[in-house]
Scaffold this motif. Structure first.
Motif, PDB file in Angstrom:
ATOM      1  N   ARG A 238     -45.287 -11.138 -38.108  1.00  0.00           N
ATOM      2  CA  ARG A 238     -45.582  -9.776 -37.691  1.00  0.00           C
ATOM      3  C   ARG A 238     -45.384  -9.553 -36.055  1.00  0.00           C
ATOM      4  NH1 ARG A 238     -49.999  -6.289 -36.555  1.00  0.00           N
ATOM      5  NH2 ARG A 238     -50.091  -4.411 -38.035  1.00  0.00           N
ATOM      6  N   HIS A 239     -45.765 -10.662 -35.306  1.00  0.00           N
ATOM      7  CA  HIS A 239     -45.480 -10.394 -33.740  1.00  0.00           C
ATOM      8  C   HIS A 239     -44.223 -11.008 -33.287  1.00  0.00           C
ATOM      9  CE1 HIS A 239     -49.569  -8.467 -33.470  1.00  0.00           C
ATOM     10  NE2 HIS A 239     -49.801  -9.435 -34.570  1.00  0.00           N
ATOM     11  N   ILE A 240     -43.393 -10.534 -32.683  1.00  0.00           N
ATOM     12  CA  ILE A 240     -42.179 -11.049 -32.283  1.00  0.00           C
ATOM     13  C   ILE A 240     -41.863 -10.622 -30.797  1.00  0.00           C
ATOM     14  CG2 ILE A 240     -39.939 -11.006 -32.345  1.00  0.00           C
ATOM     15  CD1 ILE A 240     -39.984 -10.334 -35.104  1.00  0.00           C
ATOM     16  N   SER A 241     -41.669 -11.749 -30.084  1.00  0.00           N
ATOM     17  CA  SER A 241     -41.387 -11.639 -28.664  1.00  0.00           C
ATOM     18  C   SER A 241     -40.130 -12.299 -28.496  1.00  0.00           C
ATOM     19  CB  SER A 241     -42.264 -12.186 -27.583  1.00  0.00           C
ATOM     20  OG  SER A 241     -41.690 -11.945 -26.347  1.00  0.00           O
ATOM     21  N   ALA A 242     -38.826 -11.689 -28.261  1.00  0.00           N
ATOM     22  CA  ALA A 242     -37.553 -12.247 -28.214  1.00  0.00           C
ATOM     23  C   ALA A 242     -36.520 -11.424 -27.227  1.00  0.00           C
ATOM     24  CB  ALA A 242     -36.929 -12.350 -29.775  1.00  0.00           C
ATOM     25  N   PRO A 243     -35.591 -12.276 -26.972  1.00  0.00           N
ATOM     26  CA  PRO A 243     -34.635 -11.655 -25.788  1.00  0.00           C
ATOM     27  C   PRO A 243     -33.992 -10.523 -26.590  1.00  0.00           C
ATOM     28  CG  PRO A 243     -34.271 -14.060 -25.985  1.00  0.00           C
ATOM     29  CD  PRO A 243     -35.191 -13.521 -27.145  1.00  0.00           C
TER      30      PRO A 243
END
Length: 403
Positions: A238-243
């Motif tokens: 649900r939560h994503i932090s990506a380049p």
């Protein structure tokens, strides 16, 4: 008749105007300051006051032997009187010795300029002249970091390192954002004037780091995949932090993208079909038109703080996404919850000229009658109210899109 304080003010004014030229040219200069000596008529009319003025100047001159009084004789009704007419100062060093503040400033200027000139680079005087006071204002530690950073960049012009990898003690991302213009000026870079304007919390982007041969960290984008069906395609996250490149390649096809300024507010939004939330971008709004699935979403909404910075960020986001619609950034929201606002004294850039009438009215309402500014952060809005208004806006846009 000028008293010593008045003349010392003139000394300070002349120093402030010329110290950079004196420092760079190394020219010895003589100085003379008129004392506004009284005429013979004034002496005869107010001899007592003139006598006190003369005695004051003689006492001052005795306490400041580097300066000399130049005098003349006036023939008056009370006889010939010798009065000082000018204060003569033989050298620049003598001039600054008259005021401890000027003396300290001049000593600091000479010490730092000599070390700048000793750097292993072709320092251009015209380029550094307007930055001399900035150099003097640096704390001792920051000045040492500046010198060491310039030496390192001279030896490593194309290192390809990130800022944190540069082996200069004390140089970190915030230091470089604050002092990049000085570093480039000392390196005789033509990019120095584009170096100003960064805030100390800014993460420098690649274009800002290119003149130093450094590499920026990849921009990370924070997402909330609010659709359980879409989540299933990417392992249930649900939560994503990506380049940015990884975010761009995600197999999602949202109909609605909600851009939220702050993380805490984004976390309030529950699941909703075919919806993705992008949050916490800060100043990295340039990524918005680089995410393909975002740019083709039918509904693009923006929810930010009700403050001057919030409207500036909204305008910059809309410059990337022309059809972007704001939510909870209107006069009604500010009026109903104005009691939750706080004072805002931060420096803020003006927004782009693309705000709607309602947004411009809300921005104008942030200015109080005393010319102070208000800030109503989105986290301070009651969650039930915020979610109710948010979902009304989402449903309204969904219905409009279906027509």
């Amino acid at each position: 008749m000028h008293d010593p304080d008045h003349v010392m003010d003139q000394v300070g004014v002349r120093y402030d105007k010329n110290w950079r030229d004196w420092l760079l040219s190394g020219t010895e200069t003589q100085f003379s300051f008129a004392l506004g000596a009284p005429s013979a008529q004034v002496i005869g009319r107010d001899f007592e006051s003139v006598s006190r003025w003369v005695n004051t100047w003689h006492s001052w001159a005795e306490a400041h032997p580097a300066a000399h009084l130049r005098s003349t004789t006036r023939r008056t009704v009370v006889g010939s009187q010798k009065v000082p007419t000018h204060l003569d100062v033989p050298t620049l060093d003598d001039l600054v010795s008259l005021d401890p503040v000027l003396a300290n400033h001049w000593q600091r200027a000479n010490e730092r300029w000599s070390r700048i000139r000793a750097l292993p680079t072709d320092v251009l005087v015209p380029r550094l002249r307007p930055r001399l006071q900035q150099i003097l204002d640096l704390a001792n530690h920051d000045f040492e970091v500046l010198l060491e950073a310039v030496r390192w960049f001279v030896e490593n012009p194309r290192s390809g390192l990130t800022t944190r990898q540069v082996p200069v003690t004390g140089m970190h991302t915030k230091w470089l954002a604050r002092n990049r213009g000085l570093v480039l000026a000392c390196l005789n870079s033509r990019e120095e004037h584009s170096a100003d304007g960064y805030q100390i919390d800014d993460e420098l982007e690649q274009a800002a780091l290119d003149p130093l041969g450094l590499t920026a960290l990849p921009v990370h984008v924070n997402l909330i995949i609010a659709d359980p069906v879409e989540r299933a395609r990417i392992g249930g996250l649900r939560h994503i932090s990506a380049p940015l490149p990884e975010v761009t390649s995600l197999p999602v096809q949202p109909d609605t993208v909600l851009i939220v300024e702050n993380k805490e507010s984004a976390y309030l939004v529950p699941d909703r079909p075919r919806t993705v939330i992008v949050h916490s971008l800060g100043n990295h709004l340039n990524v918005l038109d680089q995410i393909g699935w975002l740019t083709v979403a039918a509904d693009q909404l923006y929810w930010g703080d009700l403050d001057r910075a919030g409207f500036t960020l909204l305008s910059r986001a809309r410059a990337r996404l022309p059809h972007l619609v704001s939510v909870l950034m209107d006069p009604m929201t500010l009026h109903q919850h104005g009691a939750l606002a706080v004072a805002d004294d931060t420096r803020v850039d003006l927004p782009e000229p693309n705000l709607t009438d309602a947004e411009a009215a809300a921005l104008a309402a942030l200015t109080t009658e005393h010319r102070a500014y208000l800030r109503l952060e989105q986290e301070r809005l009651p969650a039930p109210f915020a979610l109710n208004q948010l979902f009304r806006a989402l449903e309204r846009h969904t219905r409009d899109g279906a027509r």
